[in-house]
Design a protein around this motif. Structure first.
Motif, PDB file in Angstrom:
ATOM      1  N   GLY A  12       0.821  -1.211   0.000  1.00 55.33           N
ATOM      2  CA  GLY A  12       0.000   0.000   0.000  1.00 55.33           C
ATOM      3  C   GLY A  12       0.852   1.257   0.000  1.00 55.33           C
ATOM      4  N   LEU A  13       1.955   1.245   0.773  1.00 56.19           N
ATOM      5  CA  LEU A  13       2.844   2.405   0.813  1.00 56.19           C
ATOM      6  C   LEU A  13       3.507   2.645  -0.542  1.00 56.19           C
ATOM      7  CD1 LEU A  13       4.605   2.042   4.281  1.00 56.19           C
ATOM      8  CD2 LEU A  13       3.098   3.891   3.552  1.00 56.19           C
ATOM      9  N   ILE A  28      -4.845   6.432  -5.316  1.00 57.67           N
ATOM     10  CA  ILE A  28      -4.472   7.014  -4.024  1.00 57.67           C
ATOM     11  C   ILE A  28      -5.481   6.607  -2.953  1.00 57.67           C
ATOM     12  CG2 ILE A  28      -4.373   9.180  -2.725  1.00 57.67           C
ATOM     13  CD1 ILE A  28      -2.989  10.450  -5.080  1.00 57.67           C
ATOM     14  N   VAL A  29      -6.758   6.689  -3.305  1.00 57.44           N
ATOM     15  CA  VAL A  29      -7.809   6.301  -2.357  1.00 57.44           C
ATOM     16  C   VAL A  29      -7.665   4.840  -1.975  1.00 57.44           C
ATOM     17  CG1 VAL A  29     -10.274   5.900  -2.134  1.00 57.44           C
ATOM     18  CG2 VAL A  29      -9.452   8.050  -3.067  1.00 57.44           C
ATOM     19  N   VAL A  80      -3.566   1.276   3.436  1.00 53.01           N
ATOM     20  CA  VAL A  80      -2.581   1.590   4.477  1.00 53.01           C
ATOM     21  C   VAL A  80      -3.280   1.990   5.770  1.00 53.01           C
ATOM     22  CG1 VAL A  80      -0.727   3.169   5.142  1.00 53.01           C
ATOM     23  CG2 VAL A  80      -0.798   2.241   2.827  1.00 53.01           C
ATOM     24  N   GLU A  81      -4.288   2.855   5.652  1.00 51.41           N
ATOM     25  CA  GLU A  81      -5.003   3.334   6.843  1.00 51.41           C
ATOM     26  C   GLU A  81      -5.681   2.190   7.581  1.00 51.41           C
ATOM     27  OE1 GLU A  81      -6.617   6.520   9.322  1.00 51.41           O
ATOM     28  OE2 GLU A  81      -4.937   6.336   7.955  1.00 51.41           O
ATOM     29  N   ASN A  82      -6.267   1.281   6.816  1.00 52.96           N
ATOM     30  CA  ASN A  82      -6.951   0.154   7.448  1.00 52.96           C
ATOM     31  C   ASN A  82      -5.971  -0.869   8.006  1.00 52.96           C
ATOM     32  OD1 ASN A  82      -9.542   1.115   7.000  1.00 52.96           O
ATOM     33  ND2 ASN A  82      -9.708   0.166   5.002  1.00 52.96           N
ATOM     34  N   ASN A  83      -4.867  -1.077   7.283  1.00 57.69           N
ATOM     35  CA  ASN A  83      -3.928  -2.101   7.726  1.00 57.69           C
ATOM     36  C   ASN A  83      -2.975  -1.595   8.787  1.00 57.69           C
ATOM     37  OD1 ASN A  83      -4.492  -4.572   6.112  1.00 57.69           O
ATOM     38  ND2 ASN A  83      -4.182  -3.190   4.411  1.00 57.69           N
TER      39      ASN A  83
END
Length: 1438
Positions: free
Chosen positions: A997-998, A1154-1155, A1161-1164
């Motif tokens: 994700g990053l 990006i979304v 990333v935000e969720n993981n």
């Protein structure tokens, strides 16, 4: 034509419509096409829509005011009355069939509104020209009456009752824009009660029933059934058939996606819209910029059309993604359901090859890979189509030079195919090590108490870390290959452009790269970026899914328990033969009718196997066992659920108060209920962690008794309880006057005192029944049974007593109890020499199952993901990786910006004599910048991958350390499913999901920055648009985060109970099957999976909502760049306009990714938070004290002193041990006795500091044990626990995990533990592999191995916690003799249930309610006639 239309210009007039500064449609077109288009659409769609409604009945909707308004309020401007009638009919049919929102009517009214705008514009212009207010009022009034404010009523829908999923209640517009979800999440943080119920089509019941039907149809019969059993051909054919099933079953699983047909048109439409948007319109806009005479309205028209098509593309794309995630969710439900059902039917041989860790991995990591596959698999076939379309348009622009681009693409694919193949093998290796790690962690969590007793945490920690290093090594190789793949695909657009432009200008110096050729080509090449960047990810996902499907197929095709093992057919002689290292043959030659049958024999003689055969758990080679009725089973090792004590006893049955009390009293649980904090409502930890061994066994027995079954199979249930408690249970439950006196009872026992009351006794040796008969008959035969009785006759009994005669009379009286329905019916039998049983028939009436549900609680925080979690993660990676990553990304994007700007300068270069100057130099600079970008891409991806592995290694190590350093109270209140979830799903997310994700998020963020810079370079005035869009972007993100993060937490928290339930079911599968409770447990599993999906479903919909809204912002940027370029037509060069517009066209796709990546990333990153949770939990004392040095020989005498010692399990609870002061001399042998809850085991826990002292001190050889390290203490004293614990691995590892002793020492310990002959007979001897939990050894053999461990350590202090409960009396005597001889120079503390084992001890301590009430020699205590005397009398010792 003019006459037909009533207009002199006919249907079309290009001079009036296109070639004019003031365009307009002809009157004929307005009066025909614009009027009829909506009506034609409705008539075409109506039949198909009615057919859809007919096939999908969702219930009847009551006639509401809204329905009346929709039917009555029609448009007078429609072409005729027929469409109005059709609209009314459609609304009515929708109401009857339960459709609450109409997409067909919405699009119809939208078309009607759009078609009305053109005549409205003409009439407004006419009114303005004639300056007539009356005409204006009439024109506007008439058309707005038809439009009705954009037909808002058709956007509305009829509400659903209750709290259903809002998508069922949403309007069509709300559905396509996903407005139905996030508003509620933004108003307040979501709680569990805010989650909506699943739609019917998404529930486990609906999905799994359909999947099971297909699965059942596919389970063809083995082709070798007609062949002779045991033949070589039959075995080979069966093996080939099984391999074929394993290969195909995984692929068949993937066919469960019902929405695939709906997905494909959406994906195709998205791809086509994607290409048309960026080729035709971009070319037309650049052509407009070059045409000085073109009217401005055309530029605005092209810009508006690009905006419209971009918006349509966004809508189609995210509807496609929504459907994919929905299918993925259903696949997850199907896989979990199938795996769970398989665990309930898998046979014992297959179960030994499928560990709990592997099963947890199947429903966590493998299921996630299948869900990813469903989302991305279309890219595998759509990407080549998009690539082909792009190359076709490139051919149109550059001619044969496009072949160079085709050749470049063709060269890229074999490289990535090779990489995908290598990564597939690495994926299998990684999953193999991950399975081993999770399996080992599961065993560590199951045996954590034993590990702490023996101070073996470091040894097992090293084993886990060894698995982890091998797993990360495979992951590292895979990630480096993946980085090469990403770099090749990311640079593919440059390589294609470089090859095509190079060939184009080198073929002919007259070939000129102008703005239109360059930027239309670059727009097409940028389109290539999406499929070329998706393709490696899609190939990787497909490869991983293929591995997961193969693993799933292998598990689902494992051998199952055969229904024919136990059936209702007539009896026939035969044998029952289990598969094990030593095949046990139970030959039964009699049929039993009677009440109580006792089964006796030495350890490993096949007693438990006999009961397993009756349950159908063994593989039947021949013969027949018939079961008619209900069976209750008490296993040798009690299986306790993580539920209240009451639920464990009732086990799904309705509560009958009087019977419940009777059962509790009979099973001697009444005193325990008074001790437990909440009585029978006390929550019992996993595997009964907060119960003693005796309490667990009594709860297990109470569960069976409460069932009121017809046949009771009791596998040595009295071994784990005190002698007087065992006598109480036998008298009140099992014996001739117990509550089960009218039931058939088969009792495996080592307690010889109960045998005289048995109707029939079976003596087993090496899997065969050597003797059979009543107690008196067997004594009279003077065989092995008589020798066993004489050897174990109580030396303290009164010789004048004649218990045999008395008990013989009891036996005769008991024989009068004839069996009713459900008892074992006796048939004739004969004995010739060595007597055997040839057949065993269980005749029991059928039983019913009562279902109930066990609720579980969810605890979670309400805060969003904290910034500290990101800081924590990046600190773990370290600045030495972060700084190069940032530098490489800046360098990468600078190179990209440079070569794109270089192209714009090249395109604006003037043409001199039909050619451009220094084209070769320009090509060389372009190539150098592109190569620099490709190297930077490879560097960034490798750096992030390696940084992610470093972070993952540290986080896993911290998690492992935190868990292993936690006290036992932590494990008693934390379900193992929660911990396994951390070590499997959360660590897998940190391994793969966060770094991937990053990579994606950072690359697209820097790309977005590049686009903004280019647009600002071309049109600085765009800052006026970009700045508010950025603010709106941030607002929408914050609007979204409020919902998404909490949903992620809810989903993670609700996932742990699934794993706990899986683990619990695997451990207790035989008990669940014996009680016929499979349907209830399946319903419970369905409930937990559905509960997890209720938070997963809104989570991915929230992501779609965010993506749609942000992409609309991106589309506004495209519109702004195009409109500003049109406005600055006279001042901007075509090259810079082409650069700006071509890059702005990428914004939609960039924002979409990006979304997606930011959300991932935000969720993981929540996984980092969940892994770090255990850093703040209480920890036990340090394992070692650096400032404390103990002599190597400590303790050298073994003297123990307790000074006013007190223990509490937790603050606020009753004292478990109160103010004990005691001095135990060296080499003293002390027995500790007392009734349940007296504090015996608590005292042992205190000595090992499993529980820390609440007051007072314990000194061993003068050293205060509270002042030394835990491992320094625990490694120098020894305990033989009540529950034997073995781990998967060799016998030698189970005895000596640190490899501290020689083989001679190990063999010597085995000899003294009476296991040398057994181990010598094994093919691998010390390297014999024990299965998970030691399931391929009997309970008695496991207990003897625990004795061997103690003999190997041979410390000066030995604690025995009823260590001989699971062995027969003869073996008990041998063990006691060994302990007396081998531990003669040691201090021995024995917590005893069998009082005869401590009658020769130096002293006996009698405890009651935490106090020492009596202490003296055994003879002295008997003389005092106190509590000890009473206990000895109950045990028949005095």
């Amino acid at each position: 034509e003019g006459i037909r239309c009533g207009s002199p210009h006919g249907l079309s007039d290009w001079n009036r419509t296109w070639y004019t500064p003031n365009p307009d449609l002809t009157q004929c077109f307005q009066n025909t096409v614009l009027v009829w288009a909506p009506c034609v659409y409705l008539w075409i769609c109506a039949p198909f829509y009615f057919l859809y409604l007919y096939c999908n009945d969702r219930g009847y909707i009551q006639l509401s005011n809204l329905c009346w308004a929709k039917m009555v309020n029609q448009d007078p401007n429609l072409c005729s009355d027929a469409p109005q009638v059709l609209v009314i009919c459609t609304v009515h049919v929708e109401r009857v069939r339960g459709c609450r929102s109409s997409p067909v009517l919405f699009i119809f009214w939208l078309l009607a509104v759009l078609c009305s705008l053109v005549p409205l514009r003409a009439k407004v212009r006419l009114a303005v020209d004639e300056v007539s207010e009356t005409v204006t009022r009439i024109a506007l009034g008439r058309h707005f009456q038809g439009i009705k404010g954009f037909r808002l009523m058709m956007v509305l829908d009829d509400p659903l009752p209750g709290n259903p999923c809002p998508v069922q209640d949403a309007s069509f517009l709300s559905k396509i824009l996903f407005w139905w979800l996030v508003v509620k999440g933004y108003r307040k943080p979501l709680q569990v009660e805010d989650l909506w119920s699943l739609r019917e089509e998404d529930t486990s019941k609906r999905i799994i029933s359909s999947v099971e039907e297909e699965w059942a149809l596919d389970q063809e019969r083995a082709p070798c059934e007609s062949l002779p059993p045991g033949s070589k051909l039959a075995e080979q054919t069966l093996l080939l058939w099984k391999l074929k099933k394993e290969q195909s079953s995984g692929v068949r699983l993937s066919s469960t996606a019902e929405m695939t047909l709906a997905i494909l048109p959406l994906q195709t439409t998205t791809a086509i819209t994607h290409n048309i948007d960026r080729t035709l319109l971009h070319s037309l806009l650049l052509g407009f910029m070059r045409d000085e005479d073109a009217p401005l309205w055309k530029g605005y028209f092209y810009a508006s059309l690009m905006f419209l098509l971009s918006c349509l593309q966004s809508l189609f794309n995210h509807q496609y993604m929504y459907m994919c995630f929905t299918v993925g969710m259903r696949v997850k439900t199907a896989v979990m359901g199938l795996v769970y059902r398989k665990t309930l039917v898998i046979n014992s041989a297959a179960r030994r090859t499928c560990t709990v860790g592997e099963i947890v991995n199947l429903v966590s990591a493998d299921t996630q890979k299948l869900m990813d596959f469903v989302v991305y698999f279309n890219a595998v076939w759509m990407a080549p189509i998009e690539i082909a379309l792009c190359l076709f348009f490139l051919w149109q622009h550059l001619g044969p030079s496009a072949l160079a681009g085709i050749a470049t693409v063709i060269l890229i694919f074999p490289l990535n195919g090779f990489i995908a193949k290598k990564r597939s093998k690495l994926q299998e290796i990684q999953m193999k090590y991950m399975d081993g790690r999770i399996k080992l962690m599961n065993e560590i969590l199951n045996g954590i108490k034993f590990l702490k007793f023996y101070a073996w945490e470091k040894a097992f920690q090293n084993q886990v870390l060894d698995y982890r290093e091998k797993e990360l090594k495979a992951l590292k190789k895979s990630q480096i290959l993946y980085s090469i793949s990403i770099a090749s695909f990311s640079s593919s657009s440059f390589l294609v452009a470089f090859a095509m432009f190079g060939v184009y200008i080198l073929m002919d110096h007259k070939n000129v790269l102008d703005a239109q050729k360059v930027f239309v080509s670059m727009a097409l090449i940028n389109i290539l970026k999406t499929p070329l960047s998706q393709l490696p990810f899609a190939m990787s996902t497909t490869m991983q899914a293929a591995v997961s499907l193969k693993r799933l197929g292998k598990f689902l095709c494992q051998d199952e328990l055969k229904a024919s093992n136990v059936d209702k057919g007539p009896p026939s002689p035969g044998t029952v033969e289990p598969k094990s290292p030593q095949d046990n043959v139970v030959s039964l030659h009699i049929v039993i009718r009677g009440s109580l049958v006792a089964v006796v024999g030495h350890v490993g003689s096949g007693k438990s196997s006999l009961l397993s055969a009756m349950l159908g758990e063994m593989e039947k080679r021949s013969g027949q066992i018939s079961v008619k009725g209900s069976v209750a089973y008490v296993p040798q090792q009690a299986w306790i659920q993580n539920a209240s004590l009451r639920d464990n006893i009732m086990f799904g049955q309705d509560r009958k108060e009087s019977w419940y009390k009777q059962v509790v009293e009979a099973c001697a649980l009444t005193p325990d209920l008074k001790i437990l904090p909440a009585g029978d409502e006390t929550e019992i930890g996993e595997k009964g962690l907060n119960l003693s061994g005796g309490q667990k066994q009594r709860v297990s027995l109470a569960r069976a008794v409460y069932r009121k079954a017809d046949v009771y199979l009791l596998d040595d249930p009295l071994s784990a309880v005190d002698t007087h408690v065992g006598q109480h249970i036998f008298d009140k439950v099992v014996g001739p006057k117990g509550v089960l006196k009218d039931k058939t009872r088969i009792l495996v026992t080592h307690g010889l005192s109960f045998l005289p009351q048995a109707d029939l006794i079976l003596v087993m040796v090496d899997g065969e029944i050597t003797e059979i008969g009543s107690y008196m008959d067997l004594l009279g035969q003077q065989g092995a049974f008589a020798d066993l009785i004489l050897q174990n006759m109580d030396p303290m009994s009164d010789p004048d007593d004649d218990p045999v005669e008395d008990l013989g009379r009891l036996t005769k009286a008991d024989r009068a109890h004839t069996g009713r329905v459900g008892q074992l019916v006796m048939r004739k039998f004969s004995f010739v020499g060595r007597k055997k049983l040839d057949s065993l028939i269980l005749q029991i009436p059928s039983s019913t199952v009562t279902m109930s549900f066990c609720p579980y609680c969810i605890f979670l925080g309400l805060s969003q993901v904290k910034l500290e979690m990101y800081v924590e993660y990046f600190q773990t990676i370290g600045l030495r990786f972060i700084l190069p990553i940032i530098f490489l990304y800046v360098f990468q994007q600078a190179a990209s910006l440079s070569y794109n700007y270089w192209l714009s300068l090249w395109a604006d270069d003037p043409v001199v004599n039909g050619t451009q100057i220094d084209a070769d130099l320009k090509l060389g600079v372009f190539g150098a910048l592109g190569v620099a970008q490709g190297v930077a891409v490879f560097g960034t991806t490798v750096a992030i991958s390696l940084g992610g592995i470093i972070a993952s290694r540290h986080l896993h190590l911290d998690l492992l350390n935190n868990v292993l350093h936690s006290p036992m109270s932590f494990f008693e209140c934390t379900p193992s499913g929660n911990l396994l979830n951390r070590f499997s799903k959360e660590i897998d997310a940190i391994d793969c999901m966060i770094p991937d994700g990053l990579k994606m998020m950072l690359s697209y963020l820097f790309k977005l920055l590049e686009v903004c810079i280019i647009v600002l370079m071309a049109t600085p005035f765009a800052m006026v648009v970009i700045l508010p869009l950025t603010i709106l972007y941030a607002f929408i993100q914050s609007f979204y985060v409020a919902t998404s993060c909490q949903l992620r937490r809810l989903e993670s928290v609700s996932r742990s109970p699934i794993y706990t339930h899986f683990n619990e079911t695997v451990q207790g599968a035989s008990v669940i099957r014996a009680f016929g409770e499979q349907p209830r447990f399946i319903l419970e599993a369905n409930s937990r999976v559905d509960h997890n999906q209720t938070s997963y479903f809104p989570r991915f919909v929230a992501t779609r909502w965010l993506a749609v809204n942000l992409e609309f912002l991106g589309n506004i940027l495209v519109l702004a760049a195009s409109v500003l370029s049109v406005m600055g037509k006279d001042t901007l060069s075509p090259g810079i306009v082409g650069l700006a517009v071509s890059h702005s066209l990428q914004v939609t796709g960039i924002l979409s990714w990006i979304v997606r990546s930011w959300t991932d990333v935000e969720n993981n990153i929540v996984s980092v938070e969940r892994v770090k949770e255990y850093a703040d939990t209480p920890k036990e004392a340090p394992w070692a004290m650096e400032d404390v040095s103990l002599p190597a020989s400590w303790p050298h005498t073994g003297a123990i002193e307790l000074q006013e010692y007190g223990l509490q399990y937790r603050k606020g609870l009753e004292w478990a041990v109160k103010d004990i002061s005691l001095c135990i001399q060296e080499r003293e042998k002390v027995g500790i006795v007392g009734r349940t809850g007296a504090g015996k085991s608590s005292l042992a826990l205190g000595i090992f500091r499993i529980l820390e002292a609440a007051k007072g001190d314990i000194f061993i050889d003068g050293v205060n044990i509270a002042e030394i390290g835990l491992h320094d203490l625990r490694s120098r004293i020894t305990i033989i626990p009540q529950d034997p614990v073995l781990f998967s691995g060799t016998l030698r590892m189970n005895l000596d995990p640190f490899n501290s002793y020689s083989d001679d020492d190990v063999w010597s310990a085995l000899e003294f533990a009476h296991l040398k002959d057994f181990v010598s007979g094994l093919p691998e001897k010390l390297n014999y592999e024990c299965s998970e939990g030691g399931e391929n050894l009997s309970l008695g053999q496991r207990q003897l191995l625990c004795l061997a461990r103690a003999l190997l350590r041979k410390t000066k202090v030995l604690v025995l916690d009823e260590a001989t409960a699971a062995v027969d009396l003869e073996m008990d005597n041998l063990i006691q003799t060994t302990i007396r001889s081998q531990f003669e120079g040691c201090t021995v503390l024995t917590i005893a249930h069998r009082l005869n084992t401590i009658m020769d001890y130096t002293r006996v301590i009698v405890m009651d309610k935490g106090h020492i009430v009596e202490i003296d020699s055994p003879s002295g205590l008997i003389a005092q006639r106190g509590q000890f005397y009473s206990m000895c009398r109950e045990a028949g010792l005095v």
